[in-house]
Design a protein around this motif. Structure first.
Motif, PDB file in Angstrom:
ATOM      1  N   GLU A 110       0.732  -1.220  -0.030  1.00  0.00           N
ATOM      2  CA  GLU A 110      -0.031   0.005  -0.006  1.00  0.00           C
ATOM      3  C   GLU A 110       0.950   1.242  -0.029  1.00  0.00           C
ATOM      4  OE1 GLU A 110      -2.499  -0.341   3.291  1.00  0.00           O
ATOM      5  OE2 GLU A 110      -3.706  -1.952   2.429  1.00  0.00           O
ATOM      6  N   LYS A 111       2.030   1.153   0.961  1.00  0.00           N
ATOM      7  CA  LYS A 111       2.606   2.400   0.838  1.00  0.00           C
ATOM      8  C   LYS A 111       3.480   2.556  -0.668  1.00  0.00           C
ATOM      9  CE  LYS A 111       4.156   2.859   5.400  1.00  0.00           C
ATOM     10  NZ  LYS A 111       5.206   3.038   6.505  1.00  0.00           N
ATOM     11  N   GLY A 112       3.753   1.544  -1.239  1.00  0.00           N
ATOM     12  CA  GLY A 112       4.687   1.759  -2.541  1.00  0.00           C
ATOM     13  C   GLY A 112       3.568   1.983  -3.485  1.00  0.00           C
ATOM     14  N   PHE A 113       2.290   1.537  -3.492  1.00  0.00           N
ATOM     15  CA  PHE A 113       1.581   2.219  -4.513  1.00  0.00           C
ATOM     16  C   PHE A 113       1.045   3.638  -4.277  1.00  0.00           C
ATOM     17  CE2 PHE A 113      -2.999   3.368  -5.862  1.00  0.00           C
ATOM     18  CZ  PHE A 113      -2.914   2.721  -7.184  1.00  0.00           C
ATOM     19  N   MET A 114       0.887   4.105  -2.895  1.00  0.00           N
ATOM     20  CA  MET A 114       0.596   5.612  -2.780  1.00  0.00           C
ATOM     21  C   MET A 114       1.703   6.420  -3.146  1.00  0.00           C
ATOM     22  SD  MET A 114      -2.469   5.618  -1.930  1.00  0.00           S
ATOM     23  CE  MET A 114      -2.637   7.419  -1.484  1.00  0.00           C
ATOM     24  N   TYR A 115       3.099   5.992  -2.694  1.00  0.00           N
ATOM     25  CA  TYR A 115       4.037   6.703  -3.064  1.00  0.00           C
ATOM     26  C   TYR A 115       4.201   6.801  -4.622  1.00  0.00           C
ATOM     27  CZ  TYR A 115       5.747   6.990   1.739  1.00  0.00           C
ATOM     28  OH  TYR A 115       5.699   7.316   3.027  1.00  0.00           O
ATOM     29  N   GLY A 116       4.135   5.985  -5.260  1.00  0.00           N
ATOM     30  CA  GLY A 116       4.089   5.744  -6.638  1.00  0.00           C
ATOM     31  C   GLY A 116       3.023   6.531  -7.411  1.00  0.00           C
ATOM     32  N   PHE A 117       1.678   6.338  -6.797  1.00  0.00           N
ATOM     33  CA  PHE A 117       0.890   7.342  -7.327  1.00  0.00           C
ATOM     34  C   PHE A 117       0.973   8.824  -7.109  1.00  0.00           C
ATOM     35  CE2 PHE A 117      -3.536   9.246  -7.153  1.00  0.00           C
ATOM     36  CZ  PHE A 117      -4.286   8.700  -8.195  1.00  0.00           C
ATOM     37  N   VAL A 118       1.402   9.265  -6.152  1.00  0.00           N
ATOM     38  CA  VAL A 118       1.579  10.730  -5.687  1.00  0.00           C
ATOM     39  C   VAL A 118       2.854  11.134  -6.777  1.00  0.00           C
ATOM     40  CG1 VAL A 118       2.511  12.499  -4.253  1.00  0.00           C
ATOM     41  CG2 VAL A 118       0.803  10.771  -3.545  1.00  0.00           C
ATOM     42  N   ILE A 119       4.012  10.412  -6.822  1.00  0.00           N
ATOM     43  CA  ILE A 119       5.063  10.851  -7.710  1.00  0.00           C
ATOM     44  C   ILE A 119       4.535  10.756  -9.292  1.00  0.00           C
ATOM     45  CG2 ILE A 119       7.230   9.907  -8.797  1.00  0.00           C
ATOM     46  CD1 ILE A 119       7.885   9.214  -5.687  1.00  0.00           C
ATOM     47  N   GLY A 120       3.836   9.828  -9.396  1.00  0.00           N
ATOM     48  CA  GLY A 120       3.295   9.667 -10.984  1.00  0.00           C
ATOM     49  C   GLY A 120       2.217  10.859 -11.202  1.00  0.00           C
ATOM     50  N   ILE A 121       1.455  11.516 -10.320  1.00  0.00           N
ATOM     51  CA  ILE A 121       0.623  12.505 -10.462  1.00  0.00           C
ATOM     52  C   ILE A 121       1.528  13.797 -10.863  1.00  0.00           C
ATOM     53  CG2 ILE A 121      -0.837  14.382  -9.457  1.00  0.00           C
ATOM     54  CD1 ILE A 121      -2.605  11.924  -8.393  1.00  0.00           C
ATOM     55  N   THR A 122       2.452  13.792  -9.794  1.00  0.00           N
ATOM     56  CA  THR A 122       3.493  15.163 -10.142  1.00  0.00           C
ATOM     57  C   THR A 122       4.008  14.980 -11.400  1.00  0.00           C
ATOM     58  OG1 THR A 122       3.890  14.879  -7.637  1.00  0.00           O
ATOM     59  CG2 THR A 122       5.470  16.216  -8.967  1.00  0.00           C
ATOM     60  N   LEU A 123       4.654  13.851 -11.711  1.00  0.00           N
ATOM     61  CA  LEU A 123       5.212  13.710 -13.164  1.00  0.00           C
ATOM     62  C   LEU A 123       4.404  13.689 -14.356  1.00  0.00           C
ATOM     63  CD1 LEU A 123       7.903  10.961 -12.353  1.00  0.00           C
ATOM     64  CD2 LEU A 123       8.402  13.485 -12.416  1.00  0.00           C
ATOM     65  N   ALA A 124       3.126  13.464 -14.066  1.00  0.00           N
ATOM     66  CA  ALA A 124       2.231  13.588 -15.473  1.00  0.00           C
ATOM     67  C   ALA A 124       1.652  15.054 -15.523  1.00  0.00           C
ATOM     68  CB  ALA A 124       0.942  12.493 -14.916  1.00  0.00           C
ATOM     69  N   LEU A 125       1.661  15.741 -14.374  1.00  0.00           N
ATOM     70  CA  LEU A 125       1.288  17.000 -14.624  1.00  0.00           C
ATOM     71  C   LEU A 125       2.344  17.976 -15.475  1.00  0.00           C
ATOM     72  CD1 LEU A 125      -0.535  17.705 -11.128  1.00  0.00           C
ATOM     73  CD2 LEU A 125      -1.566  17.783 -13.265  1.00  0.00           C
ATOM     74  N   ILE A 126       3.583  17.592 -15.107  1.00  0.00           N
ATOM     75  CA  ILE A 126       4.558  18.154 -15.700  1.00  0.00           C
ATOM     76  C   ILE A 126       4.736  17.738 -17.223  1.00  0.00           C
ATOM     77  CG2 ILE A 126       7.159  18.426 -15.703  1.00  0.00           C
ATOM     78  CD1 ILE A 126       7.065  18.314 -12.841  1.00  0.00           C
TER      79      ILE A 126
END
Length: 75
Positions: A6-22
């Motif tokens: 769960e922690k891995g998914f949440m960290y990856g999801f948040v980092i993914g949103i940040t990179l996707a917005l860029i």
């Protein structure tokens, strides 16, 4: 073990949103003859779905990576 996934998914999801917005483009620029250009903007729901698709994919990859690292460290 579930906590690690769960922690891995949440960290990856948040980092993914940040990179996707860029990096996910929100407009398409087409160069036409005579030096003219046209700019077409994506609709907001389409852009949001693209951002969520990228972030969900990075979350799944991060959870699989964290599971693999957990199993490797456990052995």
């Amino acid at each position: 073990m579930n906590n690690v996934i769960e922690k891995g998914f949440m960290y990856g999801f948040v980092i993914g949103i940040t990179l996707a917005l860029i990096f996910v483009p929100y407009k398409t620029v087409t160069h036409m003859s005579g030096g003219m250009t046209t700019t077409e903007y994506k609709e907001i729901p389409e852009y949001i779905i693209n951002v969520l698709r990228v972030s969900f994919s990075s979350g799944v990859i991060a959870s699989a990576t964290s599971l693999a690292l957990y199993k490797k460290r456990k052995n």
